[in-house]
Enzyme design. Structure first.
Site, mmCIF file in Angstrom:
data_model
loop_
_atom_site.group_PDB
_atom_site.id
_atom_site.type_symbol
_atom_site.label_atom_id
_atom_site.label_comp_id
_atom_site.label_asym_id
_atom_site.label_seq_id
_atom_site.Cartn_x
_atom_site.Cartn_y
_atom_site.Cartn_z
ATOM 1 N N HIS A 79 0.839 -1.197 0.000
ATOM 2 C CA HIS A 79 0.000 0.000 0.000
ATOM 3 C C HIS A 79 0.869 1.241 0.000
ATOM 4 O O HIS A 79 1.819 1.356 0.782
ATOM 5 C CB HIS A 79 -0.893 0.013 1.248
ATOM 6 C CG HIS A 79 -1.656 1.296 1.418
ATOM 7 N ND1 HIS A 79 -1.420 2.172 2.461
ATOM 8 C CD2 HIS A 79 -2.628 1.859 0.661
ATOM 9 C CE1 HIS A 79 -2.234 3.209 2.350
ATOM 10 N NE2 HIS A 79 -2.972 3.041 1.267
ATOM 11 N N SER A 80 0.573 2.180 -0.895
ATOM 12 C CA SER A 80 1.221 3.489 -0.904
ATOM 13 C C SER A 80 2.743 3.325 -0.943
ATOM 14 O O SER A 80 3.281 2.720 -1.868
ATOM 15 C CB SER A 80 0.754 4.294 0.318
ATOM 16 O OG SER A 80 1.020 5.658 0.173
ATOM 17 N N PHE A 81 3.462 3.813 0.069
ATOM 18 C CA PHE A 81 4.925 3.690 0.101
ATOM 19 C C PHE A 81 5.366 2.228 0.105
ATOM 20 O O PHE A 81 6.466 1.902 -0.332
ATOM 21 C CB PHE A 81 5.458 4.410 1.342
ATOM 22 C CG PHE A 81 6.908 4.783 1.273
ATOM 23 C CD1 PHE A 81 7.303 5.965 0.660
ATOM 24 C CD2 PHE A 81 7.877 3.982 1.844
ATOM 25 C CE1 PHE A 81 8.651 6.320 0.598
ATOM 26 C CE2 PHE A 81 9.223 4.320 1.791
ATOM 27 C CZ PHE A 81 9.619 5.497 1.165
ATOM 28 N N LEU A 106 2.937 3.938 -4.483
ATOM 29 C CA LEU A 106 4.006 4.707 -5.100
ATOM 30 C C LEU A 106 4.933 3.762 -5.854
ATOM 31 O O LEU A 106 5.322 2.713 -5.330
ATOM 32 C CB LEU A 106 4.784 5.474 -4.028
ATOM 33 C CG LEU A 106 5.974 6.318 -4.503
ATOM 34 C CD1 LEU A 106 5.520 7.392 -5.489
ATOM 35 C CD2 LEU A 106 6.682 6.945 -3.304
ATOM 36 N N HIS A 221 -7.703 6.581 -0.010
ATOM 37 C CA HIS A 221 -6.343 6.037 -0.083
ATOM 38 C C HIS A 221 -6.112 4.927 0.939
ATOM 39 O O HIS A 221 -5.519 3.898 0.618
ATOM 40 C CB HIS A 221 -5.355 7.183 0.127
ATOM 41 C CG HIS A 221 -3.924 6.797 -0.023
ATOM 42 N ND1 HIS A 221 -3.399 6.295 -1.196
ATOM 43 C CD2 HIS A 221 -2.878 6.852 0.863
ATOM 44 C CE1 HIS A 221 -2.104 6.061 -1.036
ATOM 45 N NE2 HIS A 221 -1.769 6.375 0.200
#
Length: 241
Positions: A79-81, A106, A221
């Site tokens: 997830h995300s980073f 990302l 998010h």
């Protein structure tokens, strides 16, 4: 019941393994094995925060769990980073992985740093925040609303647990030679309601690249907080492929 999946869930910046509890409970209730590692310097490992923590550290954190638990056929979710860590793991141990899921994640190119993949104004703001809050050691947590967590109770729950994120991980290069995903089955999950504008450039790149699956999820998010049921069902679907 069909044979259970093995799922490793990797959190994003400021979070920890704690953020997956709702999704993990659902998946385990369906007979799947679930692991939720926390990266060095965050969550319950916040006491390890230092300027020596790099992206390679995060990759080793996740790869270490997979190796120590002797996991195979892993559905690896970033997830995300956390998308950066799973890209590193995909190169380090592709033979252990079944499917990569980049959850509103990302992505940067091999050898590039996370700050290279973010808009310049976002980079400048984060550097200022790190300098003002910790002398450049870490990024202070934003409010939960920045992650699309709008329910007051959920927002309070998230904000109690967020911890400063090591700035050095944003400045260190992604330790892979490429390509991103290492040719493994991979899907990008776009959280659309509301969309996390910081990732617009990443999503444009994924749409142009061959070999990527794409799914939309109508939540914010932090989907693991705001839509654990739909997210868990999507992960089961992708894992069974």
């Amino acid at each position: 019941m069909a044979e259970g999946l093995t799922v490793v869930l990797v959190h994003g910046a400021w979070h920890g393994g704690w953020c997956w509890v709702r999704v993990a409970d659902i998946l385990r209730g369906q007979g799947h094995r679930v692991f939720t590692p926390t990266c060095t310097g965050l969550g319950e490992r916040a006491h390890l925060l230092s300027d020596t923590v790099t992206l390679d550290t995060f990759v080793r954190d996740v790869a270490g769990v997979i190796a120590a638990e002797e996991l195979t056929e892993v559905v690896l979710v970033g997830h995300s980073f956390g998308g950066l860590a799973i890209s590193g793991v995909a190169e380090a141990m592709p033979e252990r992985l079944r499917h990569l899921v980049y959850l509103d994640a990302l992505i940067v190119q091999p050898g590039r740093a996370p700050f290279d993949g973010l808009p310049p104004e976002v980079v400048a703001a984060r550097r200022r925040a790190a300098a003002e809050s910790s002398g450049g050691l870490s990024l202070p947590p934003p409010p939960a609303a920045a992650f699309g967590v709008l329910d007051p109770a959920d927002a309070a729950w998230v904000e109690r647990r967020l911890t400063p994120h090591p700035l050095s991980t944003y400045e260190s290069p992604l330790p892979i030679r490429g390509p991103v995903g290492n040719g493994l089955p991979r899907t990008y999950v776009d959280c659309t309601t509301p969309s996390y504008a910081t990732l617009d450039g990443v999503k444009d790149w994924v749409r142009r690249e061959p070999g990527w699956g794409w799914r939309d999820l109508a939540t914010g998010h932090d989907a693991m907080v705001s839509a654990p049921g739909p997210l868990a069902r999507l992960l089961m679907e992708l894992g069974r492929g």
